[in-house]
Enzyme design. Structure first.
Site, mmCIF file in Angstrom:
data_model
loop_
_atom_site.group_PDB
_atom_site.id
_atom_site.type_symbol
_atom_site.label_atom_id
_atom_site.label_comp_id
_atom_site.label_asym_id
_atom_site.label_seq_id
_atom_site.Cartn_x
_atom_site.Cartn_y
_atom_site.Cartn_z
ATOM 1 N N CYS A 1 0.167 3.853 2.598
ATOM 2 C CA CYS A 1 0.634 3.398 3.916
ATOM 3 C C CYS A 1 2.103 3.765 4.116
ATOM 4 O O CYS A 1 2.504 4.197 5.201
ATOM 5 C CB CYS A 1 0.478 1.880 4.039
ATOM 6 S SG CYS A 1 -1.235 1.292 3.995
ATOM 7 N N CYS B 1 0.849 -1.208 0.000
ATOM 8 C CA CYS B 1 0.000 0.000 0.000
ATOM 9 C C CYS B 1 0.883 1.256 0.000
ATOM 10 O O CYS B 1 1.509 1.588 1.010
ATOM 11 C CB CYS B 1 -0.912 -0.037 1.226
ATOM 12 S SG CYS B 1 -1.737 1.522 1.596
#
Length: 287
Positions: free
Chosen positions: A40, A37
């Protein structure tokens, strides 16, 4: 990821002890993330840096959802990153996505007292009591201990206003951090400064009342009396004077009556019986 004592990795085995039980001692910010991600990976250093700067006032708990899929499913995580704040064993707030640092600070500060919060409360009390030198010392100490707290600048504007430095306070409020642009406290302070400016070089209350009794069209006297009422905390009288000014003379001070009423509404937090009653009266007068 980090050797910080304020950042820990959480698994299904220790989630209960670290997050749920630990949140009774201090807030726990849980970051549900995954290596694939990209947002993230953008968010991770911001959260870690904030955990360091907040110096233990919250614990950052990181959950790798690739390795802890059951845990993520158990807590209803459907989007990454999901960041959830726990206090006293319960989730109290969350956000999703990689927010800018300023917005994350706002999120944290809604729930986590700043290191300087106590000093700011003391300074606010000192200003209200007229102990202005004491307030200045408290604000100086707060800035030394917590220079990134934007609300210090707000209290410094209030201190200038209390000293009668209206022009300087008006200039300072325009230099406040952008994060405070729509803060209700800032809007209320702007209103107080509006009325404080009206009282610079104004006559005393008795003289203003005599002027208004002699000439009901004396808009300046009416407005300055309203400003005096605001300074004394008599908001009902101020609103009545401003409503009458709005009805009689929309041209005075570029609609100062209506704008003044809106400023008083801000001072009162925008709600309550008095605000509702005079907002209705203002709308009736306008339309």
């Amino acid at each position: 990821m980090t050797d910080s004592p304020h950042v820990v990795t959480v698994t299904a085995e220790n989630f209960q002890s670290v997050v749920i039980e630990g949140s009774y001692e201090r807030p726990v910010l849980v970051d549900f993330w995954a290596d694939w991600c990209a947002p993230c990976r953008m968010l991770m250093p911001l959260l870690t840096g904030l955990a360091e700067r907040y110096a233990g006032r919250f614990l950052l708990a990181k959950v790798n959802t690739e390795e802890e899929q059951t845990l993520a499913a158990q807590f209803g995580v459907r989007s990454l990153p999901t960041v959830r704040l726990y206090k006293d064993g319960q989730p109290v707030d969350e956000f999703m996505g990689a927010l800018p640092e300023g917005e994350i600070r706002e999120f944290l500060d809604r729930h986590i007292p700043r290191a300087s919060s106590g000093l700011l409360d003391q300074a606010r009390t000192s200003i209200a009591e007229g102990a202005l030198e004491q307030a200045a010392a408290q604000l100086e100490q707060a800035r030394a201990e917590d220079p990134e707290n934007n609300r210090i600048a707000l209290l410094e504007v209030e201190l200038r206003a209390a000293r009668g430095e209206v022009t300087e306070a008006e200039a300072a409020i325009d230099r406040l951090p952008i994060e405070l642009a729509n803060d209700p406290e800032v809007n209320a302070l702007r209103g107080r400064l509006r009325f404080a400016a009206a009282l610079v070089d104004a006559a005393d209350e008795a003289t203003l009342r005599a002027r208004l009794e002699a000439d009901a069209t004396d808009s300046e006297a009416r407005y300055q009396l309203a400003a005096r009422a605001v300074s004394q905390g008599d908001h009902a009288t101020a609103l009545e004077l401003l409503l009458e000014l709005m009805k009689r003379d929309r041209g005075y001070g570029e609609d100062a009556g209506r704008k003044g009423m809106l400023a008083v509404f801000d001072l009162l937090g925008g709600d309550g019986d008095l605000v509702a009653r005079y907002r209705a009266k203002m709308m009736t007068a306008l339309y």
